[in-house]
Structures are given as structure tokens and as C-alpha cells.
Enzyme design. Sequence first.
Site, PDB file in Angstrom:
ATOM      1  N   GLU A  48       4.087  55.276  17.454  1.00 44.24           N
ATOM      2  CA  GLU A  48       3.801  56.367  18.396  1.00 44.24           C
ATOM      3  C   GLU A  48       4.100  55.947  19.830  1.00 44.24           C
ATOM      4  OE1 GLU A  48      -0.097  59.105  19.658  1.00 44.24           O
ATOM      5  OE2 GLU A  48      -0.353  57.200  18.594  1.00 44.24           O
TER       6      GLU A  48
ATOM      7  N   LYS B 256       3.649  66.901  18.385  1.00 45.13           N
ATOM      8  CA  LYS B 256       2.296  66.848  17.837  1.00 45.13           C
ATOM      9  C   LYS B 256       1.609  68.195  18.004  1.00 45.13           C
ATOM     10  CE  LYS B 256      -1.809  63.871  17.852  1.00 45.13           C
ATOM     11  NZ  LYS B 256      -2.472  62.702  18.484  1.00 45.13           N
TER      12      LYS B 256
ATOM     13  N   CYS C 248      -0.487  59.989  14.913  1.00 45.44           N
ATOM     14  CA  CYS C 248      -1.811  59.416  15.154  1.00 45.44           C
ATOM     15  C   CYS C 248      -2.862  60.048  14.231  1.00 45.44           C
ATOM     16  CB  CYS C 248      -2.175  59.554  16.624  1.00 45.44           C
ATOM     17  SG  CYS C 248      -3.645  58.623  17.109  1.00 45.44           S
TER      18      CYS C 248
END
Length: 533
Positions: free
Chosen positions: A290, A354, A407
Site C-alpha cells: 500500500e 479504495k 488495507c
Amino acid sequence: MERLAGRIMLLWGFPRGVVAFLAGAVGALALPPFGFFAALFISFTLLVWLMDGSTGHPDGGWVTRLRSAFLLGWVFGFGYFVASLWWLGNALLVEADEFAWALPLAVFGLPAYLALFYGLATAIARIFWSDGFGRLAALAFAFGLAEWLRGFVATGFPWNAIGYGAMPVPLMMQSAAPLGIFGVTVLAVFVFSAPALTGTRKGMKTGLALAALLFAAHLGYGAWRLHQADSILAAASGNEMTVRIVQPVIDQARKLDDAERAAIFEEHLALSALPSENGGKRPDIVVWPETSVPFILTQNPDALARIAEVLQDGQVLVTGAVRSEDAGPGFAPRFYNSIYVIDGEGQIVSASDKVHLVPFGEYVPYEDLLRNLGIPDAIAMPGGFTAAPARAMLTLPGGRLFYPLICYEAIFPEEISGDVERTSALLNVTNDGWFGATPGPYQHFQQARIRAVENGLPLIRAANTGISAVVDPIGRLMRGVDYNQKGVMDATLRGGSVPHWDGNARENHFWLVLGSMLLIAAISRAGFNFRAN
């Protein structure tokens, strides 16, 4: 056991609160990195006995009984979440001079909030409480409902749901395929509570037999699915891909230092260019964690050229990066936590942003109000990140699809939709370096593994440091890089998946299990009331 049960039931005041707190805290031992699932037998046995003694003031009626039960569950939950989430405070110590003031909020404030759901669970269970094994069903129903609510209320945070404690190894993870984490939680609470029946005897034989049957089914189904998967995966051939995961172990302080950005980028490239282990097949796909690229990649053509220099013909880089987007005249640009797919010519061929952002980590809820109250933004970028309106699949050259989870998106089962049926693997990029050498990275890894089991797909997981790994479709670790171990790991994945239920089926099974427990609890309560009258 009857004597011990009686003493626990009669506890009052401070000693009662201490036992409830410790009962919850002991349960955290069932979670990674310990995986001592038997600890939850102690936790829920004590909780049942404490519930048996949770009567409130004799003249107070139902209100005081429910209040007493709620407080009991809250203290139990507070112990559980403090013991299992204390490591969250480590993230605030990375920039201690600015955020140390918030340490108590992370270590105690969040557990205090999450414990409200367990207080709700015990209050609901108290409504259906009886003197037989039906009270175990009441507790299982209530905890299952509370954990489900915890998954989406206030954006949701289902971290360390009780069901994870029942799944420390792949043999015990397979029940997640038909039931999902919340369905497993319902049945796990019933099983973990069953030893309490030895202290009160009422309904003991039936309750213990049912709990033993459920536990045997849990193990038996796991063994059957592992055998089934072995046959399917052994028969799979062709369409193989070799994946290299880069775990760079970049210290958080360096990642925040502008002067280190070029060096960090070159470290990623150097690891990516390492020769294959033992002269093996070169990796088809290189995966970085990430936000690995420490600048806006689309504004830096030289960086794309350097990637093209390192990648060989036919290789692809999949990397976490920050993406910026012009919001129009007079508006600040929008930033997205993203994943890019970059081919051997340095071209970005696919991207995904995301969807589910971290509150107070990637955006600030009610930002204007909190700023007026003097609470600073907890992230470096102006205005924080923007959530994508929908998840985009990552398309690799040749048409292969990855399902991206950035994540902590991997802890939300509902984030994985029907699009997963078209994909070759789940891809989870993360940076657990914020949390140091604590249980956090191990807990995060286990929850990502369960998503692989639920969906019958392999998992490719790249962490800055944490646990980088390739996991097969039934949760077994194929290759991995442990916490704080800098390097690369190559693994070959076969095509194909393992048969599984889709998300809608798992949700239906959850409600079926939850309804069954409610029915048992209601019948038991009705019989209890009849005998009492």
C-alpha cells in the site's frame, strides 16, 4: 464446578466487575498471534455464570435487570477489546509530538465504544434468559446480532469478531465458507458457553451434546473441505502465474520524510530486480504494498520510466500509490488511496481506488465540526483521502482479474461482491508498519485469510511490513514473509478456485443460524416462565 459457579453468580460490586473484565481479557488469547482458542471457553463460561447472577435491584423490575446485564456485557467487552486492540496506540507514537495526546482514545476510547455492542448483546440475551441450555442460545443469538451490527454501524469495525477465535488454523477456518464470520460467531458463542452447564446442571446433557455435535461438525467439515480442495487443486493445471511480493520494511518516519522519497522508491526497485530463488521461473507479477510509491506517479514520468527499466518483457508491477484528481477551478485536488497496474513499458494499464476509508486515518468524519473543536486532522494530505464510489477490478495484460482490497478493507466480508466470481485472486495491499511488533499485524493477516476461505480464491498479500504472503483458496499459507523481515518472496499460483457459497448464500445461512438460536432461546424462556408460574 457447581461451587465455583455459585461463587461467581453471587459476586457483586467491584469484584464482579473485575471478573467480568478479566473474563473478556482472557478471551483475547484466542486471537493471533496466540491462537489459544480454548481461552474463550473460560471467557464465556464465566460470562454465563455472571449473567445468571445479573438480577439488578430486586425492586427495580426489567429496567434494572437490563441495565445490570448491559453493564456486565460492557465491562466484559471492554476487557476483550483493551486486551486485543491496545496496539492501536502504537500508530500515534510514530508522530508522538503531534498525536500522543490521543493515545488514551485509541487504547481505551475505541474499546469503550466497541464494548457498547457487547453490552447490547448481554442486554438482549437477558430478555430471553432461562435456566437451561436455552440461555446459551440466547447469548449466541445476541452476540451474533451484535457482531453483525458492529460490521456496519458508524462505517463498521468488525475487527476481532468472536468467530475469529474459533478459527486459528485452516482445519477450523472452513466453516466460514458456508456461514461467514458472523454465522461462525453465533455457533462459536454457543459452544464456548457450554461448559457453564456443568456448574448449574439444568439442561446439561442436552446442551453439552449439542455443543459437542457442533464442534465435531466444525472439525469434520473442515477436514472434508481440505480433502476436497486438495483434489481440485492437484487437478488444476495451466494458467499458472508466478508472483513476487516485495516487503521493503520502510520505517514510518522515513515514509513521512520528503527527503527519503527517492531512496525509498529505489529500494523497491532493487528488491523487485533480485534474481529468482534457486534459478526458478522469473515472476510474472511483482506486487508492492500500500502507498509504496512515495509521490504522485502520474506527475512523475521519470518514475514510470525507471519502472520500465527494471521490469522485464511481459512482467507487470502491481503497486499501491496515491492518485490525485483535479476537482476543478477553485477546488483543491482530490486524493485517492489506489492500486496501479503498470506494464513493462511503464504504462498504467489499470487502476482501482479504495472504497472503504479508515475514519480518522484517511478521512475525518464531521471534519468541520471536529476542526472547530480543535481536533486536528490525523493524516498528512490536505483534506485527506476521497472514497471511490465503486470498486474497480484490476485488469492485467492478458485479461486476468484481481479483486483489490486496500488495507483494512479485507476485514469487511461485504466489501467482496459478486464481481469476485470473475477474478483469479484476492489482492490485499497494506502497511501494518504503523502498529509495530504487536498482535495487530497478525490479527489483520488472519482476517484476510478468512476472506480467501469464504470466497474459495487464493490471496496475494503485500505489506510494507506486517505479514506478506500467498494463501491458497482454503487459507493455507503457501509462502510468507514474517513481520519486519525485509526481502522478496516468489510463489506460483495455479488457476481455478475451490467451490464455495456466494455472499448472499452466506448471509442467508447466517440469518438461518441466528433465527434457530432465537427460536431455541424463546422456547426455553417460555418454558421457564411456565414453570415459574
